[in-house]
Design an enzyme around this catalytic site. Structure first.
Site, PDB file in Angstrom:
ATOM      1  N   GLY A  47      11.920  37.885  16.517  1.00 35.56           N
ATOM      2  CA  GLY A  47      10.539  37.688  16.950  1.00 35.56           C
ATOM      3  C   GLY A  47      10.538  37.810  18.461  1.00 35.56           C
ATOM      4  O   GLY A  47      11.172  38.704  18.995  1.00 35.56           O
ATOM      5  N   GLU A  48       9.889  36.904  19.112  1.00 31.36           N
ATOM      6  CA  GLU A  48       9.864  36.924  20.581  1.00 31.36           C
ATOM      7  C   GLU A  48      10.556  35.661  21.065  1.00 31.36           C
ATOM      8  O   GLU A  48      10.039  34.555  20.907  1.00 31.36           O
ATOM      9  CB  GLU A  48       8.408  37.001  21.050  1.00 31.36           C
ATOM     10  CG  GLU A  48       8.262  37.224  22.520  1.00 31.36           C
ATOM     11  CD  GLU A  48       9.134  38.359  23.041  1.00 31.36           C
ATOM     12  OE1 GLU A  48       9.990  38.084  23.910  1.00 31.36           O
ATOM     13  OE2 GLU A  48       8.992  39.500  22.566  1.00 31.36           O
ATOM     14  N   CYS A  80      18.514  38.901  15.978  1.00 27.34           N
ATOM     15  CA  CYS A  80      17.804  39.491  17.120  1.00 27.34           C
ATOM     16  C   CYS A  80      17.363  38.426  18.129  1.00 27.34           C
ATOM     17  O   CYS A  80      18.209  37.908  18.846  1.00 27.34           O
ATOM     18  CB  CYS A  80      16.651  40.352  16.612  1.00 27.34           C
ATOM     19  SG  CYS A  80      16.109  41.552  17.845  1.00 27.34           S
ATOM     20  N   ARG A 107      18.891  41.181  27.236  1.00 25.52           N
ATOM     21  CA  ARG A 107      17.675  41.360  26.432  1.00 25.52           C
ATOM     22  C   ARG A 107      17.141  42.783  26.567  1.00 25.52           C
ATOM     23  O   ARG A 107      17.150  43.356  27.640  1.00 25.52           O
ATOM     24  CB  ARG A 107      16.584  40.407  26.895  1.00 25.52           C
ATOM     25  CG  ARG A 107      16.876  38.980  26.606  1.00 25.52           C
ATOM     26  CD  ARG A 107      15.760  38.105  27.162  1.00 25.52           C
ATOM     27  NE  ARG A 107      14.573  38.168  26.319  1.00 25.52           N
ATOM     28  CZ  ARG A 107      13.407  37.621  26.674  1.00 25.52           C
ATOM     29  NH1 ARG A 107      13.281  37.029  27.825  1.00 25.52           N
ATOM     30  NH2 ARG A 107      12.376  37.686  25.862  1.00 25.52           N
ATOM     31  N   ILE A 136      15.233  46.373  16.479  1.00 27.23           N
ATOM     32  CA  ILE A 136      13.890  46.382  17.067  1.00 27.23           C
ATOM     33  C   ILE A 136      13.948  45.667  18.411  1.00 27.23           C
ATOM     34  O   ILE A 136      14.141  44.458  18.460  1.00 27.23           O
ATOM     35  CB  ILE A 136      12.865  45.687  16.143  1.00 27.23           C
ATOM     36  CG1 ILE A 136      12.853  46.344  14.763  1.00 27.23           C
ATOM     37  CG2 ILE A 136      11.465  45.717  16.770  1.00 27.23           C
ATOM     38  CD1 ILE A 136      12.092  45.570  13.707  1.00 27.23           C
ATOM     39  N   ARG A 137      13.843  46.394  19.480  1.00 26.36           N
ATOM     40  CA  ARG A 137      13.974  45.826  20.828  1.00 26.36           C
ATOM     41  C   ARG A 137      15.130  44.824  20.876  1.00 26.36           C
ATOM     42  O   ARG A 137      14.991  43.686  21.303  1.00 26.36           O
ATOM     43  CB  ARG A 137      12.653  45.157  21.258  1.00 26.36           C
ATOM     44  CG  ARG A 137      11.518  46.160  21.446  1.00 26.36           C
ATOM     45  CD  ARG A 137      10.230  45.509  21.905  1.00 26.36           C
ATOM     46  NE  ARG A 137       9.780  44.480  20.969  1.00 26.36           N
ATOM     47  CZ  ARG A 137       9.734  43.177  21.241  1.00 26.36           C
ATOM     48  NH1 ARG A 137      10.089  42.736  22.426  1.00 26.36           N
ATOM     49  NH2 ARG A 137       9.314  42.334  20.338  1.00 26.36           N
ATOM     50  N   HIS A 172      18.177  43.396  12.104  1.00 34.44           N
ATOM     51  CA  HIS A 172      17.303  42.607  11.211  1.00 34.44           C
ATOM     52  C   HIS A 172      17.618  42.819   9.731  1.00 34.44           C
ATOM     53  O   HIS A 172      16.928  43.604   9.069  1.00 34.44           O
ATOM     54  CB  HIS A 172      15.843  43.024  11.434  1.00 34.44           C
ATOM     55  CG  HIS A 172      15.281  42.637  12.746  1.00 34.44           C
ATOM     56  ND1 HIS A 172      14.559  41.483  12.931  1.00 34.44           N
ATOM     57  CD2 HIS A 172      15.336  43.240  13.959  1.00 34.44           C
ATOM     58  CE1 HIS A 172      14.183  41.392  14.192  1.00 34.44           C
ATOM     59  NE2 HIS A 172      14.645  42.448  14.841  1.00 34.44           N
ATOM     60  N   GLU A 174      16.781  41.093   7.314  1.00 31.93           N
ATOM     61  CA  GLU A 174      15.648  40.675   6.468  1.00 31.93           C
ATOM     62  C   GLU A 174      14.652  41.807   6.260  1.00 31.93           C
ATOM     63  O   GLU A 174      13.733  41.694   5.474  1.00 31.93           O
ATOM     64  CB  GLU A 174      14.967  39.439   7.082  1.00 31.93           C
ATOM     65  CG  GLU A 174      14.083  39.670   8.297  1.00 31.93           C
ATOM     66  CD  GLU A 174      14.863  39.931   9.584  1.00 31.93           C
ATOM     67  OE1 GLU A 174      16.108  40.019   9.548  1.00 31.93           O
ATOM     68  OE2 GLU A 174      14.201  40.070  10.642  1.00 31.93           O
TER      69      GLU A 174
END
Ligand code: GLN
Length: 197
Positions: A47-48, A80, A107, A136-137, A172, A174
Site C-alpha cells: 500500500g502506501e 512491498c 523506496r 508495484i512501485r 505482491h 496476494e
C-alpha cells in the site's frame, strides 16, 4: 488452526485475507492494539507505507506489535510497503515504521519506467515453477544484515528474505492466484519459535 491477522489500515488487505482463507487459515483484519494480541502471525500488506506507518502509530498498533515481539515470537510478513515498515534502515525520506528487520531499503528505487511489472522469479524454497512476481512501485533491498537469509533475487537485488520469524517480499504474492508464498508464511507461523525467556 492458526489465526493470522492482516494489518487493515490501508492497502491490499482483502487479497491477503482471501488467500489465507483459501488455505484454511482463520484470517482476520487487524486495526487495533487488542486485535494484535489475538493473532499467531501478522501480515503487513502493500500500500502506501507513509499512510500505513502514520495510522499504525495513531491507533497504537505499532506499540502493541513491538511489545508483543519483545514478549514472544510473533511471526510477521511484510509485502512491498510492509517491507519498508519492517526495515531497520530506509534511504531517503522514511516513514514511521517498526524497524524490526536488519535490512536497508530504497523506496521506489525502480523509477518511473519500471513502476509496475510482472516477472517469473525462481524461489528455491518454493520449488518449481518460478513464482509470478508482481512489482508495484517496489522498494529495493540494498543491504541484508548478518542474520538475514536471501530467498530470491531479481535484477541484482534480493526480493524475498527472512530472518528468524520475519519474512519480506518486495513483490505482491496476494495479487496472483499462486498461493505458495502464503503457504510458506502459514508454515512459518505454525512452526514458530517458542516464547522468548
Ligand atoms: N512505494 C510504496 C511506498 O513507499 C510501496 C508500494 C507498494 O506497496 N505497492 O509505500
Amino acid at each position: 488452526m492458526v489465526r493470522i491477522g492482516v494489518l487493515a489500515i490501508q492497502g491490499d488487505v482483502r487479497e491477503h485475507l482471501a488467500h489465507l482463507r483459501a488455505l484454511g487459515v482463520d484470517a482476520v483484519p487487524v486495526r487495533s492494539a487488542e486485535a494484535v494480541q489475538s493473532v499467531d502471525g501478522l501480515i503487513l500488506p502493500g500500500g502506501e507505507s507513509t499512510t500505513i506507518g502514520m495510522l499504525m502509530q495513531e491507533y497504537g498498533v505499532d506499540q502493541a506489535i513491538l511489545s508483543r515481539r519483545q514478549a514472544e515470537a510473533l511471526p510477521m510478513w511484510g509485502t512491498c510497503a510492509g517491507t519498508i515498515l519492517l526495515a531497520r534502515e530506509v534511504h531517503g525520506w522514511s516513514p514511521a515504521r517498526l524497524g524490526l528487520m536488519d535490512i536497508a531499503v530504497d523506496r521506489n528505487a525502480y523509477g518511473r519506467q519500471l513502476a509496475s511489472f510482472e516477472v517469473a522469479v525462481p524461489i528455491p524454497v518454493l520449488g518449481e515453477p518460478p513464482f509470478p512476481a508482481v512489482f508495484i512501485r517496489a522498494p529495493r533491498i540494498t543491504r541484508l544484515g548478518p542474520g538475514v537469509r536471501a530467498l530470491a533475487s531479481h535484477d541484482g537485488s534480493v526480493v524475498m528474505a527472512e530472518a528468524d520469524d520475519l519474512l519480506v517480499t518486495t513483490f505482491h504474492p496476494e495479487m496472483t492466484p499462486d498461493r505458495r508464498v502464503h503457504a510458506y508464511f502459514v508454515d512459518m507461523v505454525a512452526h514458530r519459535r517458542r516464547p522468548r525467556q
